[in-house]
Design an enzyme around this catalytic site. Structure first.
Site, PDB file in Angstrom:
ATOM      1  N   TRP A 147      40.670  64.186   9.659  1.00  0.00           N
ATOM      2  CA  TRP A 147      39.846  62.972   9.745  1.00  0.00           C
ATOM      3  C   TRP A 147      40.738  61.773  10.020  1.00  0.00           C
ATOM      4  CZ3 TRP A 147      35.091  64.042  10.610  1.00  0.00           C
ATOM      5  CH2 TRP A 147      34.128  63.021  10.629  1.00  0.00           C
ATOM      6  N   GLU A 207      38.121  55.356  14.338  1.00  0.00           N
ATOM      7  CA  GLU A 207      38.748  55.787  15.592  1.00  0.00           C
ATOM      8  C   GLU A 207      40.114  55.180  15.848  1.00  0.00           C
ATOM      9  OE1 GLU A 207      34.530  56.357  18.022  1.00  0.00           O
ATOM     10  OE2 GLU A 207      35.675  54.513  18.255  1.00  0.00           O
TER      11      GLU A 207
END
Ligand SMILES: *[C@@H]1O[C@H](CO)[C@@H](O)[C@H](O)[C@H]1NC(C)=O
Ligand SMILES: *[C@@H]1O[C@H](CO)[C@@H](O)[C@H](O)[C@H]1NC(C)=O
Ligand SMILES: *[C@@H]1O[C@H](CO)[C@@H](O)[C@H](O)[C@H]1NC(C)=O
Ligand SMILES: *[C@@H]1O[C@H](CO)[C@@H](O)[C@H](O)[C@H]1NC(C)=O
Ligand SMILES: *[C@@H]1O[C@H](CO)[C@@H](O)[C@H](O)[C@H]1NC(C)=O
Ligand SMILES: *[C@@H]1O[C@H](CO)[C@@H](O)[C@H](O)[C@H]1NC(C)=O
Ligand SMILES: *[C@@H]1O[C@H](CO)[C@@H](O)[C@H](O)[C@H]1NC(C)=O
Length: 494
Positions: A147, A207
């Site tokens: 992640w 992101e």
């Protein structure tokens, strides 16, 4: 959610089966839509919180699930950010009189005390590093997959939500409960922020590894109100006091003269991003003036930024075609977005409205509105004759400008109305081509965003976080950190 790694796994158009949906709410008036959607949104939030939420069977008590969606995308996790933003909404509604929410708030606090102590891929509680973990399984265990981690906004947002409830309890004379059940969790989070704010992390969209405006703005707010909260309880937060001015100092670096560059990172983007709109509503202080340094919603900086961010979506979405400059449009995360098709988001479109409702509140409170060189283009897009000057609330110009802003703000909510399905359910996104709901359904954050936008439109505002005590920018910025200590919190009876 919205992770770059997950992105690679998604094929465009996986949700095309729902594209035939036709929005049917166009005809109901905006205020009646808001009234009905408000009720549905509060229920939509509660449906996604364990243990009793109707859409999240299996979630532990007090766990806020991001969405019931388990595939394409799988959001059946609890994110610290989404959960905290949502709980702040419930706390504010509770304080405003909805006493039915208190048990959910207390269960959330119980759950977060446990989550703070869960060792995870970001680290553990011994040096605080584990507090930067973005998401957990809904049974309060670590999520161990790849992640974008750490994400350093979560502890700040959780502190803000808990402080709001804590201050309310103190006002009811329940200081000892606050000291035992709330302060230990808040202290860990504040110490985390004071120690790690000057390190990079992933942004709220999970992101970009760098420095995110939203993260730092949320951290500044938490440190400022955290210091006052500590004092109220006879505690102290020395890291809050030493670091807050430096966080504010660094925040100024995101301003380029006309807009906020949302991520300081090597990301190849323009920097125009709803990150900054969401920051402005997160740090809205109803007692503040239109301060540029804290980017208050009515500040010239935040208004100029609002225009540039909204304009960046005008030409890229089919649903926005034919809308003239100065009328509201559907707003996404950032123009370069491709995640799940890179569509407009309900919560981003609502944030564009909410910033303007906040600004209207601030102008009305101070009794005047300033059009400066920096904000002129924002106002001229709405009212062609707008000119630089100070306008008191007794002037015609004040009425003209504020009613134009109100109409513009309502326009964003009308777009949400247009693309909300008849059952009122709010997904994450709606199609850039035809407005049908897309990506995760029943997104908790979408519902929370609806509630706050409707409240601000109504003039219902949260408590001040003391921004006027913390809006002076140091003359010189320096990178810094205050090393804190961390203790395993345990929540006793309420
Ligand atoms: C918690 O949930 C995860 C994911 O569903 C599962 O793998 C794990 O076994 C569960 N742990 C416990 C203690 O229930
Ligand atoms: C600030 O950044 C935005 C987005 O990249 C850009 O459009 C604008 O021209 C920049 N402003 C200045 C004064 O450089
Ligand atoms: C204008 O603002 C002042 C100061 O906030 C307030 O006292 C007054 O009632 C306002 N007047 C109107 C017409 O709203
Ligand atoms: C508006 O008034 C403030 C406070 O008096 C002043 O600092 C500012 O320069 C004025 N702005 C304009 C555009 O005249
Ligand atoms: C509401 O409508 C949306 C879009 O048509 C659909 O995806 C969703 O499943 C519906 N929700 C319920 C509870 O019927
Ligand atoms: C707005 O306030 C009015 C009363 O002033 C109330 O009837 C209405 O329900 C409120 N709407 C929302 C969405 O809070
Ligand atoms: C740390 O703070 C300094 C001073 O504001 C700033 O120049 C630097 O970019 C910051 N670094 C990070 C990663 O926050």
């Amino acid at each position: 959610m919205f992770n770059a790694l997950a992105l690679a796994l998604l094929t465009p158009g996986v949700l095309s089966s729902v594209l035939h949906q036709i929005p049917v709410r166009r005809d109901s008036s905006l205020s009646s839509f808001i009234q009905s959607e408000y009720t549905l949104s509060l229920q939509g939030v509660l449906n996604n919180i364990g243990p009793d939420g109707s859409k999240v069977a299996g979630a532990s008590s007090g766990v806020v699930v991001a969405s019931p969606s388990k595939v394409n995308p799988d959001y059946f996790y609890t994110w610290t950010r989404d959960g905290a933003l949502t709980l702040k909404v419930l706390v504010d509604s509770f304080i405003a009189g909805d006493s039915s929410l208190e048990s959910t708030i207390q269960q959330y606090i119980d759950a977060e005390a446990q989550i703070q102590a869960v060792a995870n891929p970001s680290g553990d509680l011994s040096d605080g590093a584990g507090l930067g973990e973005p998401k957990f399984e809904v049974n309060i265990t670590a999520f161990t997959g790849d992640w974008g981690r750490p994400q350093r906004d979560g502890p700040a947002l959780r502190a803000t939500a808990l402080i709001a409830y804590g201050n309310h309890l103190v006002s009811k004379g329940e200081e000892s409960t606050v000291k035992s059940n709330i302060w230990p969790i808040v202290e860990n989070d504040l110490n985390y922020v004071a120690q790690y704010w000057n390190q990079t992390g992933y942004d709220l969209w999970e992101e970009i590894l760098g420095s995110s405006f939203f993260t730092l703005a949320s951290q500044h707010r938490a440190l400022v109100e955290g210091s006052a909260f500590a004092q109220t309880l006879g505690e102290s937060c020395t890291g809050c006091d030493s670091q807050a001015p430096q966080v504010l100092c660094f925040l100024q670096d995101f301003w380029n003269g006309t807009s906020i560059i949302s991520n300081l990172a090597d990301d190849g983007r323009t920097g125009l991003d709803a990150n900054s709109l969401i920051s402005s509503i997160q740090t809205f202080d109803p007692e503040a003036a239109c301060d540029d340094s804290t980017f208050q919603p009515c500040s010239a900086r935040a208004l100029s930024n609002h225009k540039l961010v909204v304009d960046s979506f005008r030409s890229i979405y089919t649903v926005n075609s034919g809308k003239s400059a100065g009328s509201a449009v559907a707003v996404g995360r950032y123009a370069e977005d491709v995640y799940q098709g890179g569509n407009p988001w309900y919560l981003c479109t609502l944030a564009a409205a909410e910033q303007l409702y906040d600004a209207l509140y601030q102008w009305n409170k101070q009794g005047s509105l300033e059009v400066s060189q920096t904000s002129l283009s924002f106002f001229q897009a709405l009212t062609i004759s707008a000119a630089i000057g100070n306008y008191s609330n007794s002037s015609d110009t004040y009425s003209t400008l504020t009613s134009a802003v109100k109409t513009y703000a309502d326009g964003f909510v009308s777009i949400v109305q247009e693309y909300t399905p008849s059952n009122g359910s709010l997904a994450e996104q709606f199609s850039r081509d035809n407005g049908t709901p897309l990506s995760a359904g029943d997104l908790t954050w979408s519902y929370a965003a609806f509630i706050t936008a409707a409240d601000r439109r109504n003039g219902t505002v949260p408590s001040s976080w003391g921004s006027s005590t913390a809006n002076t920018v140091p003359s010189q910025c320096s990178g810094s950190s205050a090393t804190g200590s961390y203790t395993t919190p345990s929540v006793g009876p309420w």
